[in-house]
Design a protein around this motif. Sequence first.
Motif, PDB file in Angstrom:
ATOM      1  N   LYS A 176      79.486 -46.443  -0.567  1.00  0.00           N
ATOM      2  CA  LYS A 176      80.868 -45.961  -0.727  1.00  0.00           C
ATOM      3  C   LYS A 176      80.920 -44.699  -1.576  1.00  0.00           C
ATOM      4  O   LYS A 176      81.529 -43.691  -1.188  1.00  0.00           O
ATOM      5  CB  LYS A 176      81.728 -47.055  -1.350  1.00  0.00           C
ATOM      6  CG  LYS A 176      83.148 -46.605  -1.654  1.00  0.00           C
ATOM      7  CD  LYS A 176      83.963 -47.711  -2.300  1.00  0.00           C
ATOM      8  CE  LYS A 176      85.373 -47.224  -2.646  1.00  0.00           C
ATOM      9  NZ  LYS A 176      86.189 -48.285  -3.272  1.00  0.00           N
ATOM     10  N   GLN A 179      79.187 -41.731   0.177  1.00  0.00           N
ATOM     11  CA  GLN A 179      79.994 -41.227   1.286  1.00  0.00           C
ATOM     12  C   GLN A 179      81.181 -40.415   0.777  1.00  0.00           C
ATOM     13  O   GLN A 179      81.566 -39.403   1.387  1.00  0.00           O
ATOM     14  CB  GLN A 179      80.486 -42.397   2.146  1.00  0.00           C
ATOM     15  CG  GLN A 179      81.418 -42.015   3.271  1.00  0.00           C
ATOM     16  CD  GLN A 179      80.759 -41.130   4.334  1.00  0.00           C
ATOM     17  OE1 GLN A 179      79.536 -41.062   4.417  1.00  0.00           O
ATOM     18  NE2 GLN A 179      81.566 -40.466   5.139  1.00  0.00           N
ATOM     19  N   CYS A 211      81.191 -51.819   5.798  1.00  0.00           N
ATOM     20  CA  CYS A 211      81.250 -50.357   5.867  1.00  0.00           C
ATOM     21  C   CYS A 211      82.215 -49.888   6.954  1.00  0.00           C
ATOM     22  O   CYS A 211      82.990 -48.943   6.753  1.00  0.00           O
ATOM     23  CB  CYS A 211      79.854 -49.786   6.128  1.00  0.00           C
ATOM     24  SG  CYS A 211      78.695 -49.973   4.762  1.00  0.00           S
ATOM     25  N   LEU A 215      85.220 -48.418   5.028  1.00  0.00           N
ATOM     26  CA  LEU A 215      84.839 -47.013   4.891  1.00  0.00           C
ATOM     27  C   LEU A 215      84.906 -46.244   6.205  1.00  0.00           C
ATOM     28  O   LEU A 215      84.802 -45.017   6.208  1.00  0.00           O
ATOM     29  CB  LEU A 215      83.409 -46.912   4.324  1.00  0.00           C
ATOM     30  CG  LEU A 215      83.130 -47.655   3.020  1.00  0.00           C
ATOM     31  CD1 LEU A 215      81.673 -47.465   2.593  1.00  0.00           C
ATOM     32  CD2 LEU A 215      84.074 -47.197   1.917  1.00  0.00           C
TER      33      LEU A 215
END
Length: 265
Positions: A176, A179, A211, A215
Motif C-alpha cells: 500500500k 504503491q 490488494c 488498492l
Amino acid sequence: MTTPDAPTLAPRPLLRTKGRNIIAVASGKGGVGKTWFAITLSHVLARSGQKVLLFDGDLGLANVDIQLGLMPKADLGSVFSGRMTLNQATVGFGAGGFDVIAGRSGSGTLANIPLSRLQMLGEDLVMLAGSYDRVVVDLGAGVEKPVRAFAQSAGTILVVTTDEPTSLTDAYAFIKVTQLERPGCDLRVIVNMANSTREGERIYNTLLKACEGFLKISPPLAGVIRRDLKVREAIRNQIPIMIRSPHTEAAADVEAIVERLVRTR
C-alpha cells in the motif's frame, strides 16, 4: 486489511530513469526468510552467468554477512562515515560468484540516517548498478524511512510473505505505502515457507484479494518457495543453500523464480 497512511517520499528524477536492474527484496515483517531469499536469489542469478551485487539495505539489523559467514573489513558504516565509497566497500563472495556490500549488524545509528543522506546513497547505488547485470537489495522489514528510500531505487520489488496473518497484513501495508509513493511500480509477491505450491498460491490469493479490493491493483505472483528443512540447516551453518543443498526443493523453487524473472524483464 487496513493500515494507517505513511508520509510519502518524493521520488527523485534519477531514480525514475535508472536502476531498472535493481531488485529490492522486501517484507512487511521480519522472520519470513527475506534475507535468505535475497542471498539465494543473488546466488542463482550469478550461477546463470550474470554479474551480481548483493546490497544489505537493512540498516538496523543487517545480517547478510552473518548468513554468508563473511567478516568484511568494510561495510555501510564506512560509507556513511565518509571513509569509503560504495564501490570501495564492495567485497567479493567467491564461493557464490557475486559481490556483497555488507551492512552493520545491530547498529541503531545507521537506522537514523537523515533522509537526504539516504537519497544520496540510493543515487550512488543506482550509479554503481551500472557496473552489474543485477543488483539485489535486501531491505529492512517494515515501511520505515530507510526501507522506502532504498525501495525507490529499484526497478522491481519482490515482497516476501508467509501464511501467518501478521505477515500477510504487513506485506499488504508495504504494498500500500509503496504503491502510494510509486504508482504503477513493478511489485511482485513471493510466498515463502509454504507447505505446497498449491497452498502458496492460496496464500497469495488472500493477499491479492485485499490488494484488488482496497488498492485496485493486482501485484503478480513471482513464485512460491516450499518449506524445506535444508534451509534452516544452511542458515545455521552459514553456508548458502546453493552450495550446501543445491538440489533441494527450496533451491529449485528459487531457480524457477529467477527463470521467470529473467524471462519477464
